[in-house]
Design a protein around this motif. Structure first.
Motif, PDB file in Angstrom:
ATOM      1  N   ASP A   1       3.988   5.467  -6.332  1.00 52.31           N
ATOM      2  CA  ASP A   1       3.171   4.365  -6.909  1.00 52.31           C
ATOM      3  C   ASP A   1       1.496   4.880  -7.056  1.00 52.31           C
ATOM      4  O   ASP A   1       0.694   4.148  -7.092  1.00 52.31           O
ATOM      5  CB  ASP A   1       3.040   3.286  -5.904  1.00 52.31           C
ATOM      6  N   THR A   2       1.468   6.232  -7.392  1.00 46.65           N
ATOM      7  CA  THR A   2       0.313   6.736  -7.985  1.00 46.65           C
ATOM      8  C   THR A   2       0.329   6.224  -9.461  1.00 46.65           C
ATOM      9  O   THR A   2       1.102   6.383 -10.378  1.00 46.65           O
ATOM     10  CB  THR A   2       0.373   8.220  -8.042  1.00 46.65           C
TER      11      THR A   2
ATOM     12  N   SER B   1       8.386   4.777 -11.871  1.00 48.38           N
ATOM     13  CA  SER B   1       9.066   3.814 -11.244  1.00 48.38           C
ATOM     14  C   SER B   1       8.764   2.214 -11.674  1.00 48.38           C
ATOM     15  O   SER B   1       9.494   1.604 -11.890  1.00 48.38           O
ATOM     16  CB  SER B   1       8.721   3.690  -9.496  1.00 48.38           C
ATOM     17  N   GLN B   2       7.806   2.427 -12.294  1.00 46.70           N
ATOM     18  CA  GLN B   2       7.209   1.230 -13.162  1.00 46.70           C
ATOM     19  C   GLN B   2       6.596   1.585 -14.486  1.00 46.70           C
ATOM     20  O   GLN B   2       5.746   2.463 -14.531  1.00 46.70           O
ATOM     21  CB  GLN B   2       6.449   0.283 -12.391  1.00 46.70           C
TER      22      GLN B   2
ATOM     23  N   GLU C   1       0.789  -1.302  -0.185  1.00 48.65           N
ATOM     24  CA  GLU C   1       0.060   0.169  -0.006  1.00 48.65           C
ATOM     25  C   GLU C   1       1.112   1.224   0.003  1.00 48.65           C
ATOM     26  O   GLU C   1       1.742   1.110   0.825  1.00 48.65           O
ATOM     27  CB  GLU C   1      -0.872  -0.057   1.164  1.00 48.65           C
ATOM     28  N   PRO C   2       0.796   2.134  -1.030  1.00 50.73           N
ATOM     29  CA  PRO C   2       1.768   3.263  -1.106  1.00 50.73           C
ATOM     30  C   PRO C   2       1.163   4.189   0.004  1.00 50.73           C
ATOM     31  O   PRO C   2       0.127   4.254   0.635  1.00 50.73           O
ATOM     32  CB  PRO C   2       1.434   4.074  -2.446  1.00 50.73           C
TER      33      PRO C   2
ATOM     34  N   ALA D   1       1.823   3.654 -16.412  1.00 52.33           N
ATOM     35  CA  ALA D   1       2.993   3.518 -15.412  1.00 52.33           C
ATOM     36  C   ALA D   1       2.496   3.855 -14.212  1.00 52.33           C
ATOM     37  O   ALA D   1       1.450   4.412 -13.725  1.00 52.33           O
ATOM     38  CB  ALA D   1       4.183   4.609 -15.943  1.00 52.33           C
ATOM     39  N   MET D   2       3.571   3.737 -13.309  1.00 51.54           N
ATOM     40  CA  MET D   2       3.286   4.111 -11.696  1.00 51.54           C
ATOM     41  C   MET D   2       4.331   4.982 -11.506  1.00 51.54           C
ATOM     42  O   MET D   2       5.482   5.222 -11.781  1.00 51.54           O
ATOM     43  CB  MET D   2       3.599   2.929 -10.933  1.00 51.54           C
ATOM     44  N   SER D   3       3.902   6.212 -10.729  1.00 51.59           N
ATOM     45  CA  SER D   3       4.676   7.232 -10.325  1.00 51.59           C
ATOM     46  C   SER D   3       6.026   6.831  -9.441  1.00 51.59           C
ATOM     47  O   SER D   3       6.141   5.825  -8.667  1.00 51.59           O
ATOM     48  CB  SER D   3       3.893   8.576  -9.550  1.00 51.59           C
TER      49      SER D   3
END
Length: 358
Positions: free
Chosen positions: A267-268, A308-309, A29-30, A325-327
């Motif tokens: 991870d947003t 990051s992803q 969980e971010p 993507a994920m932040s």
């Protein structure tokens, strides 16, 4: 340069990576907090987690890596040529070693480039590189150690900047003192404009660009040129919702920001601002880290950095609002944020004038 992407991943490792890249697949969980409390991470574990290498779906290397270029441009002395019966502009280019486009420009020839026997043509001097199958503008520029934008200008290349096999590209000048392949490569710095205008492999005369796919599991070969959307569908939306911490234009220290920076928790999900096709997903531009570039048609492009992803592949079609993507804070970001650009052709455009009011 950002963390390098490894290829040739074993099947089990590839499946593991793929699972790790799918949103909602047992991801921790971010950490969330309000803008007013937004801070840079100080805990050692948190900093290490944010600084981890960019994760990407298993993919082919970019075309400019897969097909390196040999700097073997031919030097041509300026002269004239008298057209003979049966000559074509392409045949004259092959005979003289100059580019057919350069010959046309030097003689003010307009499409369809009709020439007649007895006509005297100026053959412009210069160094001309013969484009081979799969070569890209980026790889050509890197081989000669010069900016691709200079080659674009010298050859009057226009959108969609697609090279063709057999084309002779005028090389405006090799960087002084750069004699080895390594020195020339070190003199070349990749940027977003290079990817947009020089990232596609050259097409053969009878070859068509590959059509996009909606699947993230189909890896488009590096040698396949990508068909671009022709028209923009709908309007643009925000890629993330957060506080704008960097504005478009010149910064306080004089540097220019070609987009905006939006602070969001790590991870947003980063969402496609409009329907489009993935032109690039990787981390080869050091300052921007994990990077996705989408083309939308009508000359519009959007850019998403510091991820990051990366959850999409080059050649994948995406819908407005789809997670691409994920932040994170990869590249030169000093906090979790999203770098977001919009371009019309090669010109950066202030996103604030194109996005809806919050």
């Amino acid at each position: 340069m950002g963390a390098s992407i490894r290829y040739g991943i074993a099947p089990f490792a590839a499946l593991t990576l793929l699972g790790a890249c799918i949103p909602g697949n047992n991801r921790p969980e971010p950490q969330r907090y309000a803008d007013a409390e937004y801070r840079q991470p100080h805990d050692t574990y948190e900093r290490q987690r944010l600084d981890d290498g960019v994760q990407q779906l298993p993919s082919a290397p970019p075309a400019w890596q897969a097909r390196p270029v040999t700097a073997d441009a031919r030097s041509i002395v300026g002269n004239t040529y008298v057209v003979r019966s049966g000559d074509t502009l392409r045949a004259i280019a092959d005979l003289t070693g100059a580019g057919s486009e350069a010959i046309a420009r030097a003689n003010n020839l307009q499409p369809p480039f009709v020439i007649r026997p007895g006509q005297q043509l100026i053959i412009p001097a210069g160094r001309y590189h013969l484009v081979r199958a799969g070569e890209t503008g980026i790889a050509i520029a890197r081989a000669y150690g010069i900016d691709w934008s200079r080659i674009v200008a010298a050859n009057n290349l226009i959108e969609p900047y697609m090279l063709r096999v057999g084309m002779r590209v005028l090389i405006p000048g090799i960087a002084r003192g750069k004699t080895t392949i390594e020195e020339r490569a070190a003199a070349f710095h990749l940027d977003v404009d290079d990817i947009l205008t020089g990232g596609e492999p050259a097409l053969a005369t009878n070859q068509r660009p590959a059509r996009p796919t909606a699947s993230s599991t189909r890896v488009l070969p590096s040698t396949a040129a990508l068909a671009q959307p022709s028209r923009l569908r709908g309007t643009f939306s925000w890629p993330v919702h957060g506080r704008v911490i960097g504005r478009f234009g010149p910064g306080a220290s004089g540097e220019r920001n070609n987009g905006i920076k939006i602070a969001v928790p790590v991870d947003t999900p980063i969402l496609a601002a409009a329907d489009g096709v993935v032109a690039y997903a990787g981390d080869e531009i050091a300052a921007l880290g994990g990077l996705v570039i989408l083309k939308h048609g009508d000359g519009w492009t959007t850019v998403y950095g510091h991820a990051s992803q990366l959850l999409v592949q080059r050649g994948q079609s995406v819908k407005k609002g789809q997670t691409v993507a994920m932040s994170g804070n990869s590249g030169l970001a000093d906090r979790p944020e999203v770098h977001f650009e919009m371009r019309k052709g090669r010109t950066p455009v202030d996103p604030m004038g194109q996005l809806p009011e919050l």
